[in-house]
Design a protein around this motif. Structure first.
Motif, short mmCIF file in Angstrom:
data_model
loop_
_atom_site.label_atom_id
_atom_site.label_comp_id
_atom_site.label_asym_id
_atom_site.label_seq_id
_atom_site.Cartn_x
_atom_site.Cartn_y
_atom_site.Cartn_z
N ALA A 148 80.25 60.24 -26.37
CA ALA A 148 79.24 59.21 -26.58
C ALA A 148 79.43 58.57 -27.95
N PHE A 149 78.85 57.43 -28.14
CA PHE A 149 78.93 56.77 -29.44
C PHE A 149 78.09 57.54 -30.44
N GLU A 150 78.61 57.72 -31.63
CA GLU A 150 77.88 58.41 -32.69
C GLU A 150 77.26 57.35 -33.60
N LEU A 151 76.11 56.87 -33.22
CA LEU A 151 75.47 55.77 -33.94
C LEU A 151 74.81 56.20 -35.24
N ASN A 152 74.65 57.50 -35.43
CA ASN A 152 74.02 57.95 -36.67
C ASN A 152 75.00 57.94 -37.84
N PHE A 196 81.22 54.86 -38.10
CA PHE A 196 81.77 55.21 -36.79
C PHE A 196 82.44 53.99 -36.16
N ILE A 197 83.66 54.20 -35.69
CA ILE A 197 84.40 53.15 -34.98
C ILE A 197 84.72 53.70 -33.60
N VAL A 248 86.31 54.09 -29.77
CA VAL A 248 87.68 54.02 -29.27
C VAL A 248 87.98 52.60 -28.81
N CYS A 249 87.00 51.95 -28.21
CA CYS A 249 87.19 50.58 -27.74
C CYS A 249 87.48 49.64 -28.92
N GLN A 250 86.72 49.83 -30.01
CA GLN A 250 86.93 48.97 -31.18
C GLN A 250 88.31 49.21 -31.78
N ARG A 251 88.73 50.47 -31.82
CA ARG A 251 90.08 50.77 -32.32
C ARG A 251 91.13 50.11 -31.43
N PHE A 252 90.87 50.15 -30.11
CA PHE A 252 91.79 49.54 -29.17
C PHE A 252 91.89 48.03 -29.43
#
Length: 193
Positions: free
Chosen positions: A86-90, A94-95, A97-101
């Motif tokens: 899950a996204f770690e919004l806290n 945090f980046i 996997v989609c953003q890295r892609f």
């Protein structure tokens, strides 16, 4: 009784008229306006009606905004899904996997490759080289074996499938080799004979 006091049911005139007819209000207590209203009724009865909601479709002059990255993200989610975590919004840094892609895709795109399908595959390979494992949706057969070779260093519990886990749980609850009913019935039969 006066009945409902909501203005939605009847008018004030009809309610006072019914109260006079029932004897709740005496003729001497009749409101002053009652005789005037009876002599000169309005052309249109003042009955409560729900206000009409006019929904006129107005052409939206603002066009939808699509960025180039949105197309890449849509393709990423279609092929790889949300990913294993899950996204770690806290965490502020945090980046996903989609953003890295997307960042890697744009970086490779600047190098000069223009074929989108080839660039998409190369981006997946580049992220794999950096240690980011991408799992395609609905992996089967050889692709599953290939991904298991790539992920040998990962804990085997993480690689278990849901079907396997459910099957193991059912086997623990209902063992197939020695059902509890049959063993008890065998023990009771010699004693009864």
């Amino acid at each position: 009784m006066a009945g409902s006091r909501l203005e939605k049911i009847g008018t004030v005139f009809t309610r006072v008229q019914n109260l006079l007819r029932a004897g709740v209000i005496k003729e001497s207590e009749k409101p002053i306006w009652f005789d005037v209203y009876a002599a000169f009724p309005p052309q249109r009865e003042p009955v409560y009606q729900k206000p009409r909601k006019y929904q006129v479709k107005i052409a939206d002059p603002i066009p939808e905004i699509f960025y180039r990255e949105d197309k890449i993200r849509a393709q990423f989610y279609a092929v790889y899904g949300n990913g294993p975590r899950a996204f770690e919004l806290n965490r502020p840094n945090f980046i996903s996997v989609c953003q890295r892609f997307v960042e890697k895709y744009q970086e490779l795109e600047k190098l000069g490759d223009t074929d989108e399908d080839r660039l998409f595959e190369e981006t997946g390979k580049a992220l794999l080289a950096e240690g980011i494992i991408l799992r395609k949706k609905g992996i089967s057969g050889q692709a599953q074996q290939h991904s298991s070779q790539v992920t040998e260093g990962i804990d085997p519990i993480l690689q278990m499938k849901l079907k396997d886990m459910l099957k193991e749980m059912q086997e623990e609850q209902h063992p197939v080799d020695n059902p509890p009913e049959s063993s008890e019935s065998h023990q009771k039969t010699p004693a009864t004979e």
